[in-house]
Design a protein around this motif. Structure first.
Motif, PDB file in Angstrom:
ATOM      1  N   ILE A  56       0.929  -1.244  -0.090  1.00 46.67           N
ATOM      2  CA  ILE A  56       0.061   0.014  -0.161  1.00 46.67           C
ATOM      3  C   ILE A  56       0.819   1.182   0.011  1.00 46.67           C
ATOM      4  N   ASP A  57       0.440   2.379  -0.778  1.00 47.95           N
ATOM      5  CA  ASP A  57       1.243   3.543  -0.730  1.00 47.95           C
ATOM      6  C   ASP A  57       0.675   4.432   0.361  1.00 47.95           C
ATOM      7  N   GLY A  58       1.262   5.683   0.594  1.00 52.70           N
ATOM      8  CA  GLY A  58       0.624   6.633   1.537  1.00 52.70           C
ATOM      9  C   GLY A  58       1.862   7.046   2.513  1.00 52.70           C
ATOM     10  N   ASP A  59       1.348   7.451   3.652  1.00 50.78           N
ATOM     11  CA  ASP A  59       2.218   7.969   4.794  1.00 50.78           C
ATOM     12  C   ASP A  59       2.630   6.933   5.832  1.00 50.78           C
ATOM     13  N   PRO A  88      -1.228   5.604  11.101  1.00 56.62           N
ATOM     14  CA  PRO A  88      -1.795   4.118  11.151  1.00 56.62           C
ATOM     15  C   PRO A  88      -2.128   3.630   9.777  1.00 56.62           C
ATOM     16  N   LEU A  89      -2.004   2.114   9.598  1.00 57.99           N
ATOM     17  CA  LEU A  89      -2.296   1.490   8.578  1.00 57.99           C
ATOM     18  C   LEU A  89      -3.753   1.803   8.032  1.00 57.99           C
ATOM     19  N   SER A  90      -4.157   1.990   6.683  1.00 58.20           N
ATOM     20  CA  SER A  90      -5.586   2.022   6.475  1.00 58.20           C
ATOM     21  C   SER A  90      -6.109   0.808   6.517  1.00 58.20           C
ATOM     22  N   MET A  91      -7.441   0.531   6.913  1.00 62.41           N
ATOM     23  CA  MET A  91      -7.961  -0.744   7.309  1.00 62.41           C
ATOM     24  C   MET A  91      -9.439  -0.758   6.305  1.00 62.41           C
ATOM     25  N   ASP A  92      -9.091   0.028   5.127  1.00 60.87           N
ATOM     26  CA  ASP A  92     -10.210   0.010   4.105  1.00 60.87           C
ATOM     27  C   ASP A  92      -9.598  -0.847   2.906  1.00 60.87           C
ATOM     28  N   ARG A  93     -10.212  -2.202   2.780  1.00 63.16           N
ATOM     29  CA  ARG A  93      -9.519  -3.054   1.770  1.00 63.16           C
ATOM     30  C   ARG A  93      -9.854  -2.249   0.480  1.00 63.16           C
ATOM     31  N   LEU A 100      -4.995   3.506  -2.493  1.00 64.66           N
ATOM     32  CA  LEU A 100      -3.621   3.596  -2.422  1.00 64.66           C
ATOM     33  C   LEU A 100      -3.034   1.920  -2.430  1.00 64.66           C
ATOM     34  N   ILE A 101      -3.851   1.139  -2.469  1.00 64.03           N
ATOM     35  CA  ILE A 101      -3.167  -0.409  -2.296  1.00 64.03           C
ATOM     36  C   ILE A 101      -2.493  -0.784  -3.572  1.00 64.03           C
ATOM     37  N   ARG A 102      -1.368  -1.177  -3.652  1.00 60.62           N
ATOM     38  CA  ARG A 102      -0.404  -1.586  -4.753  1.00 60.62           C
ATOM     39  C   ARG A 102      -0.008  -2.705  -4.755  1.00 60.62           C
ATOM     40  N   ASP A 103       0.532  -3.311  -5.924  1.00 59.00           N
ATOM     41  CA  ASP A 103       0.914  -4.953  -6.166  1.00 59.00           C
ATOM     42  C   ASP A 103       2.399  -4.696  -5.775  1.00 59.00           C
ATOM     43  N   ILE A 155      -3.935 -15.282   0.191  1.00 58.09           N
ATOM     44  CA  ILE A 155      -4.543 -14.171   1.133  1.00 58.09           C
ATOM     45  C   ILE A 155      -3.708 -12.933   0.693  1.00 58.09           C
ATOM     46  N   TYR A 156      -4.665 -11.648   0.435  1.00 57.66           N
ATOM     47  CA  TYR A 156      -3.848 -10.513  -0.215  1.00 57.66           C
ATOM     48  C   TYR A 156      -3.743  -9.623   0.908  1.00 57.66           C
ATOM     49  N   ILE A 157      -2.613  -8.943   1.340  1.00 56.73           N
ATOM     50  CA  ILE A 157      -2.456  -8.251   2.479  1.00 56.73           C
ATOM     51  C   ILE A 157      -1.626  -7.113   2.230  1.00 56.73           C
ATOM     52  N   ALA A 158      -1.974  -5.841   3.100  1.00 55.36           N
ATOM     53  CA  ALA A 158      -1.069  -4.785   3.060  1.00 55.36           C
ATOM     54  C   ALA A 158      -0.437  -4.809   4.583  1.00 55.36           C
ATOM     55  N   ARG A 159       0.771  -4.296   4.549  1.00 58.38           N
ATOM     56  CA  ARG A 159       1.344  -4.267   6.179  1.00 58.38           C
ATOM     57  C   ARG A 159       2.100  -2.728   6.193  1.00 58.38           C
TER      58      ARG A 159
END
Length: 230
Positions: free
Chosen positions: A102-105, A109-114, A118-121, A144-148
């Motif tokens: 995921i992109d961003g600052d 805190p990490l976005s909890m919006d699936r 800004l989610i990126r591969d 499972i597809y995740i962002a961390r």
């Protein structure tokens, strides 16, 4: 400070605990990579690169976090604190929040919006976030597809053999974006088990000529202890 500067093979373990439909879940994530400690403008700066992460759990499933996903974790360089305590030299590497999938600052805190745009591969497999492959009960395969948001700090001591040894403090955050099977599409953000003995870090000085992931993994057994088991 000068005694700590150098090129190191990196091994660490982070222990997590949580709950699943099958009961309490205990797991270890074992990471391999390199840490370079470089003197810059009178400060010691740590640069970390990761090569592979292996997942070990107390339940009947296998989890594979691809090398591409692991290598996409690229923490920024950070000034470390070097100090003496009771005649022993120690090093504190502060946390440098780093986003993966995921992109961003990274400092919020990490976005909890699936559905966050800004989610990126980051592992370049054509799927959102980074992909975790799972085998349940030896035959059910899924993804499972995740962002961390990787948040780790290290407290280490300098040993007479030139190695740095200590423990990892982990406050990482995780969002499950989706999954290939409904049974896998559940929130998962387990906390670290706060026991320094279960979360070791080991930095072993190696030649500057040993610098690729392939070279490191080829000599893994000669550098590091066996991975933990349940």
């Amino acid at each position: 400070m000068t005694a700590m500067a150098g090129h190191y093979a990196h091994y660490d373990i982070v222990a997590y605990e949580g709950e699943t439909a099958n009961g309490p879940l205990s797991s270890f994530v074992v990471s391999y990579g390199y840490t370079d400690l470089i003197i810059e403008d009178g400060e010691l700066v740590a640069y970390d690169r990761f090569c592979r992460a292996n997942y070990i759990a107390n339940q009947n499933f296998d989890t594979i976090f691809s090398d591409a996903a692991t290598q996409a974790i690229q923490p920024p360089g950070v000034i470390v604190d070097v100090y003496e305590e009771d005649g022993v030299w120690k090093l504190w590497r502060p946390a440098t929040p780093t986003l993966n999938g995921i992109d961003g600052d990274p400092n919020v805190p990490l976005s909890m919006d699936r559905n966050d745009p800004l989610i990126r591969d980051d592992d370049n497999d054509g799927k959102p976030g980074v992909t975790v492959s799972v085998i349940l009960f030896g035959f059910i395969r899924g993804e499972i597809y995740i962002a961390r948001r990787e948040i780790f700090a290290n407290e280490m001591t300098l040993y007479s053999d030139g190695s740095l040894r200590g423990s990892v403090i982990d406050d990482s955050e995780q969002l499950v974006i989706g999954a290939s099977l409904p049974i896998l599409d559940t929130p998962s953000n387990p906390p670290q088990r706060r026991d320094p003995g279960l979360n070791p870090i080991l930095l072993i000085p190696v030649s500057e000529n040993v610098d690729t992931c392939e070279e490191l993994l080829a000599i893994r057994d000669s550098l590091f202890p066996p991975e933990p088991e349940f």
